[in-house]
Design a protein around this motif. Sequence first.
Motif, PDB file in Angstrom:
ATOM      1  N   TYR A 108       0.828  -1.197   0.000  1.00  0.00           N
ATOM      2  CA  TYR A 108       0.000   0.000   0.000  1.00  0.00           C
ATOM      3  C   TYR A 108       0.864   1.250   0.000  1.00  0.00           C
ATOM      4  CZ  TYR A 108      -4.587  -2.105   0.803  1.00  0.00           C
ATOM      5  OH  TYR A 108      -5.770  -2.779   0.663  1.00  0.00           O
ATOM      6  N   LEU A 109       0.475   2.217  -0.808  1.00  0.00           N
ATOM      7  CA  LEU A 109       1.064   3.555  -0.786  1.00  0.00           C
ATOM      8  C   LEU A 109       0.031   4.493  -0.191  1.00  0.00           C
ATOM      9  CD1 LEU A 109       3.260   5.662  -1.574  1.00  0.00           C
ATOM     10  CD2 LEU A 109       2.036   5.920  -3.743  1.00  0.00           C
ATOM     11  N   GLU A 110       0.343   5.016   0.993  1.00  0.00           N
ATOM     12  CA  GLU A 110      -0.547   5.982   1.644  1.00  0.00           C
ATOM     13  C   GLU A 110      -0.075   7.372   1.250  1.00  0.00           C
ATOM     14  OE1 GLU A 110      -2.209   6.106   6.055  1.00  0.00           O
ATOM     15  OE2 GLU A 110      -0.192   6.935   5.915  1.00  0.00           O
ATOM     16  N   GLN A 111      -0.918   8.111   0.566  1.00  0.00           N
ATOM     17  CA  GLN A 111      -0.574   9.435   0.059  1.00  0.00           C
ATOM     18  C   GLN A 111      -0.995  10.500   1.074  1.00  0.00           C
ATOM     19  OE1 GLN A 111      -3.070   8.743  -3.222  1.00  0.00           O
ATOM     20  NE2 GLN A 111      -1.471   7.940  -4.560  1.00  0.00           N
ATOM     21  N   ALA A 112      -0.045  11.366   1.438  1.00  0.00           N
ATOM     22  CA  ALA A 112      -0.329  12.358   2.478  1.00  0.00           C
ATOM     23  C   ALA A 112       0.542  13.591   2.284  1.00  0.00           C
ATOM     24  CB  ALA A 112      -0.091  11.761   3.867  1.00  0.00           C
ATOM     25  N   GLU A 113       0.140  14.652   2.946  1.00  0.00           N
ATOM     26  CA  GLU A 113       0.891  15.905   2.955  1.00  0.00           C
ATOM     27  C   GLU A 113       1.195  16.284   4.397  1.00  0.00           C
ATOM     28  OE1 GLU A 113       1.957  17.457   0.321  1.00  0.00           O
ATOM     29  OE2 GLU A 113       0.922  16.211  -1.142  1.00  0.00           O
ATOM     30  N   GLY A 114       2.405  16.806   4.632  1.00  0.00           N
ATOM     31  CA  GLY A 114       2.776  17.264   5.961  1.00  0.00           C
ATOM     32  C   GLY A 114       3.402  16.172   6.804  1.00  0.00           C
ATOM     33  N   TYR A 115       3.809  16.546   8.039  1.00  0.00           N
ATOM     34  CA  TYR A 115       4.502  15.630   8.934  1.00  0.00           C
ATOM     35  C   TYR A 115       3.918  15.731  10.341  1.00  0.00           C
ATOM     36  CZ  TYR A 115       7.843  16.117   5.105  1.00  0.00           C
ATOM     37  OH  TYR A 115       8.417  16.173   3.871  1.00  0.00           O
ATOM     38  N   GLY A 116       4.111  14.671  11.135  1.00  0.00           N
ATOM     39  CA  GLY A 116       3.690  14.685  12.536  1.00  0.00           C
ATOM     40  C   GLY A 116       2.207  14.956  12.683  1.00  0.00           C
ATOM     41  N   GLU A 117       1.868  15.853  13.611  1.00  0.00           N
ATOM     42  CA  GLU A 117       0.472  16.171  13.880  1.00  0.00           C
ATOM     43  C   GLU A 117      -0.178  16.924  12.723  1.00  0.00           C
ATOM     44  OE1 GLU A 117       0.319  18.279  17.537  1.00  0.00           O
ATOM     45  OE2 GLU A 117       0.941  16.572  18.774  1.00  0.00           O
ATOM     46  N   GLU A 118       0.638  17.509  11.851  1.00  0.00           N
ATOM     47  CA  GLU A 118       0.105  18.254  10.711  1.00  0.00           C
ATOM     48  C   GLU A 118      -0.126  17.368   9.489  1.00  0.00           C
ATOM     49  OE1 GLU A 118      -0.761  21.379  11.029  1.00  0.00           O
ATOM     50  OE2 GLU A 118      -0.057  21.328  13.114  1.00  0.00           O
ATOM     51  N   ARG A 119       0.227  16.086   9.585  1.00  0.00           N
ATOM     52  CA  ARG A 119       0.100  15.176   8.445  1.00  0.00           C
ATOM     53  C   ARG A 119      -1.364  14.875   8.150  1.00  0.00           C
ATOM     54  NH1 ARG A 119       0.259   9.536   7.460  1.00  0.00           N
ATOM     55  NH2 ARG A 119       1.395   9.005   5.539  1.00  0.00           N
ATOM     56  N   ARG A 120      -1.739  14.970   6.866  1.00  0.00           N
ATOM     57  CA  ARG A 120      -3.106  14.721   6.439  1.00  0.00           C
ATOM     58  C   ARG A 120      -3.094  13.756   5.261  1.00  0.00           C
ATOM     59  NH1 ARG A 120      -3.457  16.534  10.599  1.00  0.00           N
ATOM     60  NH2 ARG A 120      -4.608  18.356  11.370  1.00  0.00           N
ATOM     61  N   VAL A 121      -3.824  12.617   5.404  1.00  0.00           N
ATOM     62  CA  VAL A 121      -3.904  11.604   4.355  1.00  0.00           C
ATOM     63  C   VAL A 121      -4.877  12.071   3.282  1.00  0.00           C
ATOM     64  CG1 VAL A 121      -4.547   9.224   3.838  1.00  0.00           C
ATOM     65  CG2 VAL A 121      -3.349   9.761   5.960  1.00  0.00           C
ATOM     66  N   SER A 122      -4.461  11.953   2.015  1.00  0.00           N
ATOM     67  CA  SER A 122      -5.304  12.399   0.912  1.00  0.00           C
ATOM     68  C   SER A 122      -5.805  11.247   0.041  1.00  0.00           C
ATOM     69  CB  SER A 122      -4.528  13.386   0.027  1.00  0.00           C
ATOM     70  OG  SER A 122      -3.340  12.792  -0.477  1.00  0.00           O
ATOM     71  N   GLY A 123      -5.173  10.072   0.117  1.00  0.00           N
ATOM     72  CA  GLY A 123      -5.601   8.956  -0.710  1.00  0.00           C
ATOM     73  C   GLY A 123      -4.705   7.754  -0.503  1.00  0.00           C
ATOM     74  N   ALA A 124      -4.967   6.683  -1.245  1.00  0.00           N
ATOM     75  CA  ALA A 124      -4.168   5.466  -1.124  1.00  0.00           C
ATOM     76  C   ALA A 124      -4.274   4.658  -2.407  1.00  0.00           C
ATOM     77  CB  ALA A 124      -4.628   4.629   0.064  1.00  0.00           C
ATOM     78  N   ALA A 125      -3.241   3.864  -2.654  1.00  0.00           N
ATOM     79  CA  ALA A 125      -3.237   2.935  -3.782  1.00  0.00           C
ATOM     80  C   ALA A 125      -2.581   1.646  -3.306  1.00  0.00           C
ATOM     81  CB  ALA A 125      -2.475   3.521  -4.967  1.00  0.00           C
ATOM     82  N   TYR A 126      -2.994   0.513  -3.882  1.00  0.00           N
ATOM     83  CA  TYR A 126      -2.407  -0.756  -3.468  1.00  0.00           C
ATOM     84  C   TYR A 126      -2.118  -1.624  -4.681  1.00  0.00           C
ATOM     85  CZ  TYR A 126      -6.924  -3.107  -4.190  1.00  0.00           C
ATOM     86  OH  TYR A 126      -8.075  -3.618  -4.739  1.00  0.00           O
ATOM     87  N   CYS A 127      -1.059  -2.427  -4.542  1.00  0.00           N
ATOM     88  CA  CYS A 127      -0.645  -3.331  -5.609  1.00  0.00           C
ATOM     89  C   CYS A 127      -0.578  -4.750  -5.049  1.00  0.00           C
ATOM     90  CB  CYS A 127       0.724  -2.913  -6.157  1.00  0.00           C
ATOM     91  SG  CYS A 127       1.306  -3.936  -7.528  1.00  0.00           S
ATOM     92  N   PRO A 128      -1.402  -5.686  -5.507  1.00  0.00           N
ATOM     93  CA  PRO A 128      -1.364  -7.073  -5.017  1.00  0.00           C
ATOM     94  C   PRO A 128       0.011  -7.698  -5.249  1.00  0.00           C
ATOM     95  CG  PRO A 128      -3.363  -6.665  -6.282  1.00  0.00           C
ATOM     96  CD  PRO A 128      -2.477  -5.486  -6.502  1.00  0.00           C
ATOM     97  N   LEU A 129       0.441  -8.562  -4.316  1.00  0.00           N
ATOM     98  CA  LEU A 129       1.742  -9.202  -4.383  1.00  0.00           C
ATOM     99  C   LEU A 129       1.604 -10.721  -4.346  1.00  0.00           C
ATOM    100  CD1 LEU A 129       3.745  -7.023  -1.807  1.00  0.00           C
ATOM    101  CD2 LEU A 129       3.766  -6.804  -4.301  1.00  0.00           C
ATOM    102  N   ALA A 130       2.477 -11.400  -5.072  1.00  0.00           N
ATOM    103  CA  ALA A 130       2.565 -12.868  -5.021  1.00  0.00           C
ATOM    104  C   ALA A 130       3.986 -13.212  -4.586  1.00  0.00           C
ATOM    105  CB  ALA A 130       2.253 -13.466  -6.383  1.00  0.00           C
ATOM    106  N   PHE A 131       4.144 -13.682  -3.354  1.00  0.00           N
ATOM    107  CA  PHE A 131       5.477 -13.959  -2.806  1.00  0.00           C
ATOM    108  C   PHE A 131       5.993 -15.314  -3.298  1.00  0.00           C
ATOM    109  CE2 PHE A 131       4.226 -10.608   0.023  1.00  0.00           C
ATOM    110  CZ  PHE A 131       5.422  -9.990   0.375  1.00  0.00           C
ATOM    111  N   VAL A 132       7.299 -15.340  -3.580  1.00  0.00           N
ATOM    112  CA  VAL A 132       7.974 -16.580  -3.976  1.00  0.00           C
ATOM    113  C   VAL A 132       9.151 -16.790  -3.032  1.00  0.00           C
ATOM    114  CG1 VAL A 132       7.300 -16.326  -6.383  1.00  0.00           C
ATOM    115  CG2 VAL A 132       9.481 -15.390  -5.611  1.00  0.00           C
ATOM    116  N   PRO A 133       9.633 -18.034  -2.859  1.00  0.00           N
ATOM    117  CA  PRO A 133      10.798 -18.269  -1.984  1.00  0.00           C
ATOM    118  C   PRO A 133      12.017 -17.519  -2.501  1.00  0.00           C
ATOM    119  CG  PRO A 133       9.659 -20.323  -2.464  1.00  0.00           C
ATOM    120  CD  PRO A 133       9.065 -19.301  -3.368  1.00  0.00           C
TER     121      PRO A 133
END
Length: 250
Positions: A215-240
């Motif tokens: 998941y990529l959590e998209q946000a602006e700012g840092y600490g208490e001023e950080r505000r999330v604006s959106g998200a994107a995710y990419c499915p994964l297939a794990f291999v040894p």
Amino acid sequence: MLMRCEGCGRMFDYEKQDGVCPGCGRFCAAPCADTSAQGGQGSAGAGQTAGAAPRQAGAAGPAAFLLLVLLWLCVMAGGFLLLRRQQNTLPERAAFASPVADEVSGGFLQGGRRVEITGAELLGSGYRAGLAEGSCLVRVGLRFGERGWRSGCGDLLYLQSGGCFYRAADGYTLGQVYPELAKTALEEDELQYTGAAEGWLYFVLPAPPQDAALYLEQAEGYGEERRVSGAAYCPLAFVPADTEGGGADA
């Protein structure tokens, strides 16, 4: 005891947070203890007989060595126990405070640059030091393209597995147990940089990955001023992973 985080500079109570910065999640080493009292004891003992001094010095040598060995073993065994503290479930972030998380394939477009996923691997039994029974170490390969400067970027990456979200291990903690893996490990704040980079993000999971996604959590700012604006995710297939541990290169 208040101390300043080595990563983000935030002040926090070391004892209450167990050394983990609440701002960026970095584990900070404890400040060195004051040795002035020991120096005073040395001066007070100067009046002892000359014959007793060599015996005490000889006894202190092996004791100090054993203490260092025990300290090293504690670091090796406890490195990932401390790390696992940073891998706790993040239920409040299940929706990332965003209406919809967009599904993508192969990577993300972040801050005007491409973040390509180059692999997803489950490391074998040679990488179990410090892990709880049943836990495992996995890694996700990333290739960051260059991009222009973007101020105030607060984007973060999380690995989702079995309905829970996990943060990546920091290179310093990883290097305490697996220095060969730390050589190619990416730091969590690579998203804030502008230069190109390539390597692995490492995660400690309580069980083998299940229905995994990055998941990529998209946000602006840092600490208490950080505000999330959106998200994107990419499915994964794990291999040894094609490595057995025990000093093998990642």
